[in-house]
Design a protein around this motif. Structure first.
Motif, PDB file in Angstrom:
ATOM      1  N   LEU A 130       0.811  -1.299  -0.110  1.00  0.00           N
ATOM      2  CA  LEU A 130      -0.083   0.005   0.001  1.00  0.00           C
ATOM      3  C   LEU A 130       0.682   1.251   0.038  1.00  0.00           C
ATOM      4  O   LEU A 130       0.411   2.326  -0.284  1.00  0.00           O
ATOM      5  CB  LEU A 130      -0.784   0.124   1.260  1.00  0.00           C
ATOM      6  N   ILE A 131       2.127   1.140   0.413  1.00  0.00           N
ATOM      7  CA  ILE A 131       2.840   2.322   0.560  1.00  0.00           C
ATOM      8  C   ILE A 131       3.899   2.065  -0.454  1.00  0.00           C
ATOM      9  O   ILE A 131       5.364   2.683  -0.032  1.00  0.00           O
ATOM     10  CB  ILE A 131       3.282   2.669   1.732  1.00  0.00           C
ATOM     11  N   SER A 132       4.128   1.159  -1.482  1.00  0.00           N
ATOM     12  CA  SER A 132       5.088   0.529  -2.299  1.00  0.00           C
ATOM     13  C   SER A 132       5.571   2.317  -3.039  1.00  0.00           C
ATOM     14  O   SER A 132       4.909   3.005  -3.291  1.00  0.00           O
ATOM     15  CB  SER A 132       4.659  -0.256  -3.177  1.00  0.00           C
ATOM     16  N   GLY A 133       7.222   2.016  -3.228  1.00  0.00           N
ATOM     17  CA  GLY A 133       7.611   3.080  -3.787  1.00  0.00           C
ATOM     18  C   GLY A 133       8.251   4.173  -2.805  1.00  0.00           C
ATOM     19  O   GLY A 133       9.074   4.928  -3.233  1.00  0.00           O
ATOM     20  N   LEU A 134       8.082   3.933  -1.573  1.00  0.00           N
ATOM     21  CA  LEU A 134       8.583   4.641  -0.296  1.00  0.00           C
ATOM     22  C   LEU A 134       9.904   3.962   0.043  1.00  0.00           C
ATOM     23  O   LEU A 134       9.748   2.832   0.772  1.00  0.00           O
ATOM     24  CB  LEU A 134       7.498   5.205   0.535  1.00  0.00           C
ATOM     25  N   ASN A 135      10.864   4.644   0.118  1.00  0.00           N
ATOM     26  CA  ASN A 135      12.108   4.151   0.827  1.00  0.00           C
ATOM     27  C   ASN A 135      12.187   4.610   2.391  1.00  0.00           C
ATOM     28  O   ASN A 135      12.744   5.885   2.594  1.00  0.00           O
ATOM     29  CB  ASN A 135      13.654   4.616   0.401  1.00  0.00           C
ATOM     30  N   LEU A 136      11.401   3.918   3.011  1.00  0.00           N
ATOM     31  CA  LEU A 136      10.871   4.535   4.475  1.00  0.00           C
ATOM     32  C   LEU A 136      12.544   4.916   5.253  1.00  0.00           C
ATOM     33  O   LEU A 136      12.428   5.903   5.963  1.00  0.00           O
ATOM     34  CB  LEU A 136      10.131   3.579   5.253  1.00  0.00           C
ATOM     35  N   LYS A 137      13.412   4.056   5.075  1.00  0.00           N
ATOM     36  CA  LYS A 137      14.752   4.384   5.882  1.00  0.00           C
ATOM     37  C   LYS A 137      15.556   5.683   5.281  1.00  0.00           C
ATOM     38  O   LYS A 137      16.184   6.241   6.076  1.00  0.00           O
ATOM     39  CB  LYS A 137      15.482   3.189   5.702  1.00  0.00           C
ATOM     40  N   LEU A 168       4.375  12.036  -0.128  1.00  0.00           N
ATOM     41  CA  LEU A 168       5.958  11.404  -0.125  1.00  0.00           C
ATOM     42  C   LEU A 168       5.982  10.694  -1.370  1.00  0.00           C
ATOM     43  O   LEU A 168       6.969  10.408  -1.876  1.00  0.00           O
ATOM     44  CB  LEU A 168       6.421  10.659   1.057  1.00  0.00           C
ATOM     45  N   LYS A 169       4.757  10.241  -1.974  1.00  0.00           N
ATOM     46  CA  LYS A 169       4.693   9.263  -3.078  1.00  0.00           C
ATOM     47  C   LYS A 169       4.309  10.371  -4.266  1.00  0.00           C
ATOM     48  O   LYS A 169       3.863   9.911  -5.315  1.00  0.00           O
ATOM     49  CB  LYS A 169       3.436   8.233  -2.758  1.00  0.00           C
ATOM     50  N   ASP A 170       4.469  11.682  -4.037  1.00  0.00           N
ATOM     51  CA  ASP A 170       4.206  12.462  -5.173  1.00  0.00           C
ATOM     52  C   ASP A 170       2.582  12.361  -5.742  1.00  0.00           C
ATOM     53  O   ASP A 170       2.428  12.610  -7.048  1.00  0.00           O
ATOM     54  CB  ASP A 170       5.058  12.292  -6.202  1.00  0.00           C
ATOM     55  N   ASP A 171       1.584  12.102  -4.826  1.00  0.00           N
ATOM     56  CA  ASP A 171       0.297  11.911  -5.424  1.00  0.00           C
ATOM     57  C   ASP A 171      -0.461  13.153  -5.188  1.00  0.00           C
ATOM     58  O   ASP A 171      -1.180  13.225  -4.414  1.00  0.00           O
ATOM     59  CB  ASP A 171      -0.359  10.547  -4.565  1.00  0.00           C
ATOM     60  N   PHE A 172       0.014  14.256  -5.723  1.00  0.00           N
ATOM     61  CA  PHE A 172      -0.925  15.459  -5.297  1.00  0.00           C
ATOM     62  C   PHE A 172      -2.249  15.459  -5.984  1.00  0.00           C
ATOM     63  O   PHE A 172      -2.912  16.368  -5.304  1.00  0.00           O
ATOM     64  CB  PHE A 172      -0.210  16.501  -6.197  1.00  0.00           C
ATOM     65  N   LYS A 173      -2.356  14.653  -6.847  1.00  0.00           N
ATOM     66  CA  LYS A 173      -3.589  14.736  -7.431  1.00  0.00           C
ATOM     67  C   LYS A 173      -5.019  14.336  -6.234  1.00  0.00           C
ATOM     68  O   LYS A 173      -5.947  14.985  -6.170  1.00  0.00           O
ATOM     69  CB  LYS A 173      -3.944  13.582  -8.631  1.00  0.00           C
ATOM     70  N   ASN A 174      -4.416  13.280  -5.353  1.00  0.00           N
ATOM     71  CA  ASN A 174      -5.457  12.940  -4.418  1.00  0.00           C
ATOM     72  C   ASN A 174      -5.211  13.431  -2.946  1.00  0.00           C
ATOM     73  O   ASN A 174      -5.903  13.262  -1.912  1.00  0.00           O
ATOM     74  CB  ASN A 174      -5.577  11.353  -4.269  1.00  0.00           C
ATOM     75  N   ALA A 175      -4.074  14.399  -2.751  1.00  0.00           N
ATOM     76  CA  ALA A 175      -3.582  14.957  -1.669  1.00  0.00           C
ATOM     77  C   ALA A 175      -4.791  16.174  -1.302  1.00  0.00           C
ATOM     78  O   ALA A 175      -5.129  17.056  -2.406  1.00  0.00           O
ATOM     79  CB  ALA A 175      -2.420  15.177  -1.468  1.00  0.00           C
ATOM     80  N   LEU A 176      -4.471  16.744  -0.054  1.00  0.00           N
ATOM     81  CA  LEU A 176      -5.467  17.818   0.195  1.00  0.00           C
ATOM     82  C   LEU A 176      -4.303  19.287  -0.166  1.00  0.00           C
ATOM     83  O   LEU A 176      -4.033  20.283   0.505  1.00  0.00           O
ATOM     84  CB  LEU A 176      -5.655  18.000   1.655  1.00  0.00           C
ATOM     85  N   ILE A 177      -4.262  19.370  -1.550  1.00  0.00           N
ATOM     86  CA  ILE A 177      -3.353  20.572  -1.922  1.00  0.00           C
ATOM     87  C   ILE A 177      -4.276  21.627  -2.436  1.00  0.00           C
ATOM     88  O   ILE A 177      -5.075  21.491  -3.243  1.00  0.00           O
ATOM     89  CB  ILE A 177      -2.626  20.144  -3.076  1.00  0.00           C
TER      90      ILE A 177
END
Length: 218
Positions: free
Chosen positions: A10-17, A190-199
């Motif tokens: 669900l959070i794939s693409g994020l390098n959490l470390k 952090l996933k650059d999902d600005f479309k679905n974010a509260l921008i």
């Protein structure tokens, strides 16, 4: 090390470390945000909070218990989070956040309870050119928005004309819902999902009436 296998996809693409997070405030919103972040697998976190844990805090500040009363929130949060994930690299500062803050971080959470502190954090985020996840609560109501320097309206513009209570009454579940939405918004950013974010949008909700509304800011 915490096992993230149940939500990794669900959070794939994020390098959490490699992500470093600033959390300003370790009270109601902050303790829930921190709890969620560590359980998601984030490890590099800086916590600022000068306050001590008081008895009324325990109704909504979920990291703490009776044994923690009258201890500093930032230091206590660090100890509790290390028990959840011993590999966490957490820095706790028992002082108010200063505009002189200049550490490299990727995103910041506004979990404070006063407009003065929030505006200091906004200045820091503007200086560092990083997004800020704003959350606020009062009674049964909460609000969340994302502030991105050069892209969104400012927090000062949002609060202009509002009368903010010094010690607002807060329904504890309102805090948990608001903080959880803040973390969800951070994942999108952090996933650059600005479309679905509260921008340039702000979410208002009221748990008493089950009302959820998103308003366009500009």
């Amino acid at each position: 090390m915490i096992d993230i296998s149940r939500h990794k996809k669900l959070i794939s693409g994020l390098n959490l470390k490699n992500i470093k997070i600033l959390v300003a405030g370790a009270g109601g919103l902050g303790s829930t945000v921190l709890n969620n972040l560590v359980r998601l697998g984030f490890e590099n976190i800086i916590i600022y909070d000068p306050k001590m844990i008081d008895p009324p805090d325990l109704n909504r500040q979920i990291l703490y218990n009776q044994e923690d009363l009258y201890q500093n929130k930032a230091f206590t949060a660090l100890k509790k989070l290390k028990k959840i994930n011993p590999n966490c690299n957490i820095k706790a500062i028992d002082k108010a956040l200063s505009s002189h803050f200049n550490e490299k971080v990727d995103i910041a959470f506004d979990c404070m309870d006063n407009i003065e502190g929030r505006l200091v954090l906004e200045k820091i985020c503007k200086k560092l050119q990083i997004p800020m996840i704003h959350g606020a609560v009062q009674e049964f109501s909460g609000q969340v928005t994302v502030i991105v320097p050069g892209i969104t309206t400012s927090l000062l513009d949002i609060y202009e004309g509002f009368d903010i209570p010094k010690t607002p009454q807060v329904f504890p579940p309102t805090v948990l819902v608001t903080a959880s939405i803040q973390v969800s918004e951070a994942i999108k950013i952090l996933k650059d999902d600005f479309k679905n974010a509260l921008i340039n949008k702000i979410l208002f909700f009221n748990l008493l009436y089950n009302d959820f509304e998103i308003l366009q800011l500009i």
